[in-house]
Scaffold this active site. Structure first.
Site, PDB file in Angstrom:
ATOM      1  N   GLU A  28       1.673   1.691  -3.594  1.00 19.30           N
ATOM      2  CA  GLU A  28       0.540   1.907  -4.174  1.00 19.30           C
ATOM      3  C   GLU A  28       0.129   3.466  -3.862  1.00 19.30           C
ATOM      4  O   GLU A  28      -0.570   4.135  -4.806  1.00 19.30           O
ATOM      5  CB  GLU A  28      -0.744   1.287  -3.820  1.00 19.30           C
ATOM      6  N   GLU A  59       2.399  -8.278  -1.837  1.00 18.83           N
ATOM      7  CA  GLU A  59       1.325  -9.074  -1.414  1.00 18.83           C
ATOM      8  C   GLU A  59       1.192 -10.377  -1.586  1.00 18.83           C
ATOM      9  O   GLU A  59       0.677 -11.150  -0.945  1.00 18.83           O
ATOM     10  CB  GLU A  59       0.250  -8.162  -2.161  1.00 18.83           C
ATOM     11  N   GLY A 102       0.820  -1.151  -0.004  1.00 20.37           N
ATOM     12  CA  GLY A 102       0.124   0.082   0.127  1.00 20.37           C
ATOM     13  C   GLY A 102       0.709   1.463  -0.134  1.00 20.37           C
ATOM     14  O   GLY A 102       0.278   2.331  -0.459  1.00 20.37           O
TER      15      GLY A 102
HETATM   16  N1  COA Z   1       1.793  -3.767   8.731  1.00 16.96           N
HETATM   17  C1  COA Z   1       1.667  -3.780   9.976  1.00 16.96           C
HETATM   18  N2  COA Z   1       2.959  -3.459  10.779  1.00 16.96           N
HETATM   19  C2  COA Z   1       3.960  -3.319  10.138  1.00 16.96           C
HETATM   20  C3  COA Z   1       4.246  -3.321   8.531  1.00 16.96           C
HETATM   21  C4  COA Z   1       2.948  -3.647   7.947  1.00 16.96           C
HETATM   22  N3  COA Z   1       2.611  -3.616   6.627  1.00 16.96           N
HETATM   23  N4  COA Z   1       5.212  -3.152   8.180  1.00 16.96           N
HETATM   24  C5  COA Z   1       6.200  -3.148   9.039  1.00 16.96           C
HETATM   25  N5  COA Z   1       5.479  -3.301  10.407  1.00 16.96           N
HETATM   26  C6  COA Z   1       5.736  -3.221  11.863  1.00 16.96           C
HETATM   27  C7  COA Z   1       6.297  -4.551  12.209  1.00 16.96           C
HETATM   28  O1  COA Z   1       5.473  -5.531  12.608  1.00 16.96           O
HETATM   29  C8  COA Z   1       7.093  -4.134  13.447  1.00 16.96           C
HETATM   30  O2  COA Z   1       6.298  -3.885  14.546  1.00 16.96           O
HETATM   31  P1  COA Z   1       6.747  -4.455  16.074  1.00 16.96           P
HETATM   32  O3  COA Z   1       7.963  -3.815  16.381  1.00 16.96           O
HETATM   33  O4  COA Z   1       5.420  -3.984  16.940  1.00 16.96           O
HETATM   34  O5  COA Z   1       6.783  -5.748  15.947  1.00 16.96           O
HETATM   35  C9  COA Z   1       7.709  -2.728  12.995  1.00 16.96           C
HETATM   36  O6  COA Z   1       6.728  -2.183  12.001  1.00 16.96           O
HETATM   37  C10 COA Z   1       9.375  -2.840  12.523  1.00 16.96           C
HETATM   38  O7  COA Z   1       9.093  -3.686  11.425  1.00 16.96           O
HETATM   39  P2  COA Z   1      10.120  -4.829  11.318  1.00 16.96           P
HETATM   40  O8  COA Z   1       9.522  -5.898  10.468  1.00 16.96           O
HETATM   41  O9  COA Z   1      10.751  -5.151  12.611  1.00 16.96           O
HETATM   42  O10 COA Z   1      11.336  -4.191  10.553  1.00 16.96           O
HETATM   43  P3  COA Z   1      12.670  -4.778   9.791  1.00 16.96           P
HETATM   44  O11 COA Z   1      13.443  -3.536   9.461  1.00 16.96           O
HETATM   45  O12 COA Z   1      13.035  -5.828  10.207  1.00 16.96           O
HETATM   46  O13 COA Z   1      11.670  -5.106   8.217  1.00 16.96           O
HETATM   47  C11 COA Z   1      10.382  -4.815   6.437  1.00 16.96           C
HETATM   48  C12 COA Z   1      11.217  -4.017   7.370  1.00 16.96           C
HETATM   49  C13 COA Z   1       9.825  -3.748   5.770  1.00 16.96           C
HETATM   50  C14 COA Z   1      11.060  -5.614   5.164  1.00 16.96           C
HETATM   51  C15 COA Z   1       9.525  -5.816   7.072  1.00 16.96           C
HETATM   52  O14 COA Z   1       8.789  -4.664   8.162  1.00 16.96           O
HETATM   53  C16 COA Z   1       8.032  -6.056   6.198  1.00 16.96           C
HETATM   54  O15 COA Z   1       8.378  -6.902   5.484  1.00 16.96           O
HETATM   55  N6  COA Z   1       6.833  -5.393   6.447  1.00 16.96           N
HETATM   56  C17 COA Z   1       5.686  -5.865   5.704  1.00 16.96           C
HETATM   57  C18 COA Z   1       5.857  -5.257   4.112  1.00 16.96           C
HETATM   58  C19 COA Z   1       4.515  -5.962   3.509  1.00 16.96           C
HETATM   59  O16 COA Z   1       4.334  -7.063   3.293  1.00 16.96           O
HETATM   60  N7  COA Z   1       3.875  -4.810   3.074  1.00 16.96           N
HETATM   61  C20 COA Z   1       2.484  -5.144   2.310  1.00 16.96           C
HETATM   62  C21 COA Z   1       1.353  -5.300   3.154  1.00 16.96           C
HETATM   63  S1  COA Z   1       0.005  -5.603   2.146  1.00 16.96           S
END
Ligand code: COA
Length: 260
Positions: free
Chosen positions: A115, A135, A112
């Site tokens: 997007e 996704e 998103g």
């Molecule tokens: N939705 C909800 N929470 C999210 C999020 C999302 N899309 N992306 C990151 N967060 C949260 C994590 O859960 C974490 O929360 P916490 O500390 O309470 O556990 C916090 O943000 C930090 O993220 P973290 O994953 O620990 O950071 P990282 O540096 O290890 O990884 C990313 C960064 C971006 C690679 C990883 O957060 C990720 O893959 N996020 C999801 C991306 C995704 O799939 N987006 C599409 C959604 S449809």
């Protein structure tokens, strides 16, 4: 207007909107989407604002996606409504806003988040930025217009690859692919956005709104973009900005557009 998840900084004719949930990498929860929607509507109707810049707080993320915790247990119906409501409230609103919106991608722009950046009129990014539509790695597809706008921006083949692999691309690759226009350091990113905004502000805001409608018409299957362009072009001749722009040119002076 009071917001919990966004910050609006108005600097003369510029509004900098910052999504401010850094601990969640600025993930778009329902409340943030609603706040952004309200903010964009308010800024659109505020006469002094000429350009809007959208960015994320902290040095790690623009927006890491829709907030996964909010939809993990949704039904088919709820999923459909989530996409429809989000597109209507925010993504389509931004794309069709009458004022230029620049996405300033300062880190992860995923799902998103990408997007949302793609709904903006154009994008710039910092060297550390990473972009992707992950996704399918969650068992879902992009639902905020990503399958459509990514293909429009980078072409069908590259969009298919990005969506199918769920991978991330670097800022430099995003620039090569036409997804972002310029890449610079994180320190200089906002300044670059302000420079671009100040160039835009020198021009007729009425003509810029007409140009947004005409360019967007190319992607609307219901209308003929060339016909929209002709109508918008003609309408410009009735504006005060057109009189001022042409008079200033003929009088060899800089225009001072009334914005009407
Ligand atoms: N939705 C909800 N929470 C999210 C999020 C999302 N899309 N992306 C990151 N967060 C949260 C994590 O859960 C974490 O929360 P916490 O500390 O309470 O556990 C916090 O943000 C930090 O993220 P973290 O994953 O620990 O950071 P990282 O540096 O290890 O990884 C990313 C960064 C971006 C690679 C990883 O957060 C990720 O893959 N996020 C999801 C991306 C995704 O799939 N987006 C599409 C959604 S449809």
């Amino acid at each position: 207007m009071k917001f919990n998840n966004i910050i609006i900084d108005q600097q003369e004719n510029l509004a900098v909107v910052t999504i401010n949930r850094p601990k969640k990498l600025n993930a778009l929860n329902k409340e943030t989407i609603l706040e952004l929607s309200n903010a964009f509507k308010a800024l659109e109707s505020e006469e002094s604002i000429k350009v809007i810049v959208l960015t994320g707080s902290g040095d790690k993320a623009f927006v890491a996606g829709a907030d996964i915790s909010e939809f993990a247990d949704f039904s088919i119906e709820e999923g459909g409504k989530l996409a429809a409501k989000g597109q209507e409230l925010l993504f389509d609103l931004v794309e069709n806003l009458s004022k230029p919106v620049i996405a300033v991608i300062n880190g992860f722009a995923l799902g998103g988040g990408l997007e949302l950046a793609m709904s903006c009129h154009f994008r710039i990014a910092s060297t550390n930025a990473k972009m992707g539509l992950p996704e399918v790695s969650l068992g879902v597809i992009p639902g905020y217009g990503g399958t459509q706008r990514l293909a429009q921006l980078v072409g069908k083949g590259k969009a298919m690859e990005m969506i199918m692999t769920a991978g991330m691309i670097s800022a430099d690759d995003a620039k090569d692919w036409g997804l972002v226009n310029t890449v610079t350091t994180q320190e200089e990113l906002l300044e670059l956005a302000k420079n671009i905004a100040s160039k835009i502000m020198r021009n007729s805001s009425v003509a810029i709104s007409a140009a947004i409608r005409a360019v967007n018409a190319n992607f609307d299957k219901e209308v003929n973009g060339y016909e929209v362009e002709i109508a918008e072009f003609g309408n410009c001749f009735g504006t005060e900005d057109f009189k001022e722009g042409t008079s200033a040119f003929l009088e060899k002076r800089k225009p001072s557009f009334p914005g009407k």
